[in-house]
Design an enzyme around this catalytic site. Structure first.
Site, PDB file in Angstrom:
ATOM      1  N   TYR A   1      73.445  51.174  54.850  1.00 11.21           N
ATOM      2  CA  TYR A   1      72.469  50.271  55.286  1.00 11.21           C
ATOM      3  C   TYR A   1      72.460  48.937  54.483  1.00 11.21           C
ATOM      4  CZ  TYR A   1      68.053  48.161  55.700  1.00 11.21           C
ATOM      5  OH  TYR A   1      66.848  47.233  55.990  1.00 11.21           O
ATOM      6  N   ASP A   2      72.797  48.822  53.345  1.00  8.78           N
ATOM      7  CA  ASP A   2      73.051  47.871  52.380  1.00  8.78           C
ATOM      8  C   ASP A   2      74.001  46.883  52.841  1.00  8.78           C
ATOM      9  OD1 ASP A   2      70.675  48.534  50.799  1.00  8.78           O
ATOM     10  OD2 ASP A   2      72.077  49.695  49.307  1.00  8.78           O
TER      11      ASP A   2
ATOM     12  N   LYS B   1      72.263  48.351  41.553  1.00  2.09           N
ATOM     13  CA  LYS B   1      72.340  49.923  42.156  1.00  2.09           C
ATOM     14  C   LYS B   1      73.631  50.555  41.425  1.00  2.09           C
ATOM     15  CE  LYS B   1      69.651  50.127  46.127  1.00  2.09           C
ATOM     16  NZ  LYS B   1      69.719  50.670  47.511  1.00  2.09           N
TER      17      LYS B   1
ATOM     18  N   SER C   1      60.258  43.589  49.072  1.00  4.69           N
ATOM     19  CA  SER C   1      61.364  44.451  48.404  1.00  4.69           C
ATOM     20  C   SER C   1      62.316  43.774  47.393  1.00  4.69           C
ATOM     21  CB  SER C   1      62.111  44.845  49.793  1.00  4.69           C
ATOM     22  OG  SER C   1      63.202  45.686  49.629  1.00  4.69           O
ATOM     23  N   LEU C   2      63.378  44.451  47.105  1.00  8.93           N
ATOM     24  CA  LEU C   2      64.296  43.629  46.010  1.00  8.93           C
ATOM     25  C   LEU C   2      65.429  43.649  46.700  1.00  8.93           C
ATOM     26  CD1 LEU C   2      63.349  46.186  43.139  1.00  8.93           C
ATOM     27  CD2 LEU C   2      62.736  43.587  43.251  1.00  8.93           C
TER      28      LEU C   2
ATOM     29  N   ASP D   1      72.238  55.140  52.116  1.00  8.56           N
ATOM     30  CA  ASP D   1      71.698  53.744  51.773  1.00  8.56           C
ATOM     31  C   ASP D   1      72.765  52.798  51.712  1.00  8.56           C
ATOM     32  OD1 ASP D   1      69.106  54.872  51.534  1.00  8.56           O
ATOM     33  OD2 ASP D   1      69.005  54.921  49.320  1.00  8.56           O
TER      34      ASP D   1
ATOM     35  N   LYS E   1      63.756  42.336  35.569  1.00 11.23           N
ATOM     36  CA  LYS E   1      62.557  41.372  35.854  1.00 11.23           C
ATOM     37  C   LYS E   1      62.773  40.334  35.034  1.00 11.23           C
ATOM     38  CE  LYS E   1      60.200  45.142  38.269  1.00 11.23           C
ATOM     39  NZ  LYS E   1      58.860  46.101  37.900  1.00 11.23           N
TER      40      LYS E   1
ATOM     41  N   LYS F   1      65.225  52.403  38.432  1.00  8.33           N
ATOM     42  CA  LYS F   1      64.856  52.193  39.904  1.00  8.33           C
ATOM     43  C   LYS F   1      64.629  53.658  40.500  1.00  8.33           C
ATOM     44  CE  LYS F   1      66.133  49.869  44.175  1.00  8.33           C
ATOM     45  NZ  LYS F   1      65.753  51.150  45.068  1.00  8.33           N
TER      46      LYS F   1
ATOM     47  N   GLU G   1      64.218  48.514  33.630  1.00 11.47           N
ATOM     48  CA  GLU G   1      63.514  49.669  34.245  1.00 11.47           C
ATOM     49  C   GLU G   1      64.494  50.533  34.993  1.00 11.47           C
ATOM     50  OE1 GLU G   1      59.661  48.780  35.725  1.00 11.47           O
ATOM     51  OE2 GLU G   1      59.850  46.744  35.470  1.00 11.47           O
TER      52      GLU G   1
END
Length: 670
Positions: A36-37, A314, A82-83, A33, A290, A116, A114
């Site tokens: 990709y990020d 993350k 998405s975020l 991941d 959020k 993830k 929250e």
């Protein structure tokens, strides 16, 4: 020849489209991941600098991937976006916290924080409280219809509780698989495929065409984290209160959700979750932040890709890319050959990692692994490193060589054999004549749950075996000052401590002694069940195959292992010497007069004030029989925090439930 800026951006877009397809459509990601990020971040950066080069089909303008063509599609009433991601507090402030503060012209706002979840974003549509539709996120506008599969997920109610729900309610959440269930899935080979992570396994279940109402779908779980379309939304104004309302409707909501008013509070929550994330039964890769107020969410709005009122913070990557340098083959105490990958050292969460087990030859074939490959390494549960993927597109730039599995034992050079039940598993049949197996056996023999011999460590065992001072467990007890003086750098004080520890260890329990023998697949719990059934060594050594089959928790395979072990002349010789000459003994004390004697017990949940392993050992010493699974034959269950599904099963059966405090009280009486 140097690429033009346009060519570089085009190549970057093509790479991202390719990896989107591999991840979202084929469910077979090729890169971790964080890589990709990095690609997406670079593209965003270049497009921001050169907006005239932005195209309509840029990955920055879409969410996720396209859906598979043969799966029925569902249009989302409201897009499932998405975020955006951040990876440090500085970026969290600059890219999320500060822009919101400036836009609203106020310092304090309420943020709902929250977990993830690392699963599949899912939309559930309820009409008059009845579940009528379910879909994946897909590309954000169109998702895959998964209603037939969703109906078998126990966590998801078909009918909402109560009667105070909106006529139409779209619930959004995450379908996921726990780490334990992933192990069950792979061990039982339920889908005839081995999975590297919980996300890919969950998605494979959701895409199954043939649905069966059995244990398979009990492997999936769900958490709701918000709403999409809803009638009468004007009655709702707070995200965290909406989550509480969803819980009242019977939908599962994570308890790890807090309201924060400052960056400091958000950072505190992030660090707290980062420390305890490995205690969760499921995988998470960060937290989601959020704006709590729905009116402010609407004011802030969204881009075509992500909302401006939410962001994912993350954790550092659990996966890294490196190069496979070599494969070595290790021999365990039972003779099994395990290939181990040696790679260029990488650091994951501050830990240097340079090797990972590949389990057996099938794993090498499955990965299509070659020496010199660019590989993806994951630190599973932040502890065990694992090679999860090969980046085959990099092979053209790397010189690779095939991995050749040995035909003879790397240690004693005897011919390797295949296990009858699994042709991909090879083993050395030389037993304790193979020094690697002897070392493994002795390390098991001295371990805490076995003979518990202090002051003898793994390195000393290696030295004793290498210079032929110890060839079996009998030799271990025959060590003296003269023989131990042959070990370099071993002083007189250490030698005396070792000899004293050997003498002390001779007094043990029948369970520990049985476990110390290293019988294949006989753990501490099975050893205790053998103790309870046979009561003494003579009964055990004179048992027939059918006797072992009568013992609860022992299947045909373990029964055969036991029968073969007690009919081996060398094993009988060792046992006889240890008991009758070395003087190992245990007290056949009367333990009948205690609450736990002969009780069949299951433990579930996290014990907070006492060590779980010590509790098991204590219960075993009191004559209890420990099980892993609930059945009508279980007498009692001991529960800690977050006991899970076992507690629900218990309530349907006539089983005593004991909490941690009551357990301590009962143990103090014995």
């Amino acid at each position: 020849m140097k690429k033009s800026l346009k060519e570089e951006i085009t190549e970057l877009r093509n790479k991202i489209h390719y990896h989107n397809y591999k991840y979202h459509v084929l469910n077979n990601p090729e890169i971790p991941d964080y890589k990709y990020d990095e690609l997406l971040y670079k593209l965003k950066y270049l497009e921001k600098l050169f907006p005239h080069l932005i195209t309509n089909n840029s990955p920055t303008k879409s969410v996720g991937g396209i859906s598979l063509q043969n799966i029925k599609k569902i249009n989302h009433i409201i897009p499932m976006l998405s975020l955006n991601n951040v990876f440090n507090e500085k970026d969290l402030f600059l890219k999320f916290f500060n822009p919101i503060k400036n836009f609203l012209n106020k310092n304090n706002n309420n943020f709902c924080c929250e977990l993830k979840f690392d699963g599949i974003a899912t939309s559930l549509l309820y009409k008059n409280g009845q579940l009528i539709q379910a879909s994946t996120r897909g590309n954000g506008m169109i998702g895959e219809n998964i209603i037939n599969n969703i109906l078998y997920v126990d966590d998801i109610p078909h009918k909402l509780q109560g009667n105070n729900f909106p006529p139409i309610l779209e619930v959004r959440g995450e379908i996921f698989m726990t780490k334990k269930n992933l192990n069950i899935l792979n061990k039982k080979n339920i889908l005839n495929k081995q999975f590297a992570n919980t996300r890919s396994s969950a998605l494979s279940f959701l895409r199954l065409k043939n649905i069966y109402n059995d244990i398979n779908y009990k492997l999936l779980n769900f958490f709701s984290y918000g709403i999409g379309f809803i009638k009468n939304k004007n009655k709702l104004y707070s995200h965290i209160k909406t989550l509480k309302r969803l819980k009242n409707y019977g939908l599962p909501v994570s308890k790890h959700t807090v309201l924060c008013t400052s960056l400091k509070e958000i950072s505190f929550f992030y660090e707290k979750i980062k420390k305890i994330r490995n205690n969760f039964s499921y995988n998470i890769d960060g937290i989601v932040i959020k704006i709590d107020n729905f009116k402010i969410q609407k004011l802030l709005g969204s881009t075509s890709h992500a909302p401006k009122w939410a962001i994912a913070y993350k954790f550092p990557p659990q996966e890294k890319i490196t190069i496979l340098k070599n494969i070595i083959f290790q021999i365990g105490r039972t003779g099994l050959i395990t290939p181990v990958g040696k790679f260029k050292t990488i650091k994951i969460d501050g830990v240097n990692i340079s090797n990972a087990s590949l389990y057996n030859f099938n794993e090498i074939k499955k990965l299509n692994l070659k020496i010199g490959d660019v590989i993806v390494v994951q630190r599973c549960g932040d502890v065990i490193p694992k090679i999860i993927n090969v980046i085959k597109t990099e092979r053209k730039n790397n010189i690779t060589t095939n991995i050749i599995f040995p035909k003879t034992c790397p240690d004693c050079k005897s011919i390797l054999k295949k296990k009858s039940y699994n042709k991909s598993i090879f083993y050395c049949s030389s037993g304790l004549n193979c020094k690697s197996q002897l070392k493994g056996y002795l390390k098991h023999f001295i371990s805490r749950d076995a003979m518990n011999i202090n002051y003898i460590g793994n390195q000393l065992i290696n030295k004793l075996v290498d210079i032929n001072l110890v060839k079996n467990s009998i030799d271990l007890f025959n060590l003296n000052i003269n023989t131990l003086n042959k070990i370099p750098y071993l002083g007189t004080k250490s030698i005396l401590k070792i000899l004293s520890a050997l003498e002390i260890s001779k007094k043990t329990t029948f369970t520990r002694f049985l476990y110390s023998l290293g019988i294949s697949e006989v753990g501490l719990v099975t050893a205790n069940n053998l103790n309870n059934y046979f009561q003494n060594l003579n009964n055990f050594l004179n048992a027939d195959l059918k006797d072992f089959c009568f013992i609860s928790g022992i299947g045909k395979k373990i029964a055969c292992n036991l029968y073969k072990f007690i009919n081996d002349k060398n094993n009988l010789y060792i046992i006889n010497k240890l008991v009758n000459e070395i003087g190992i003994y245990w007290n056949n004390t009367n333990i009948i007069n205690n609450f736990f004697y002969k009780k069949k017990i299951v433990l579930t949940g996290k014990l907070t004030t006492i060590n779980r392993q010590k509790i098991i050992e204590k219960l075993i010493s009191l004559g209890a029989i420990i099980y892993n699974h609930i059945s009508k034959n279980i007498d009692m269950i001991i529960i800690g925090k977050n006991p899970g599904s076992k507690l629900f099963k218990v309530k349907k059966l006539n089983i005593i439930i004991i909490n941690e405090q009551k357990l301590i009280e009962l143990m103090n009486k014995n």
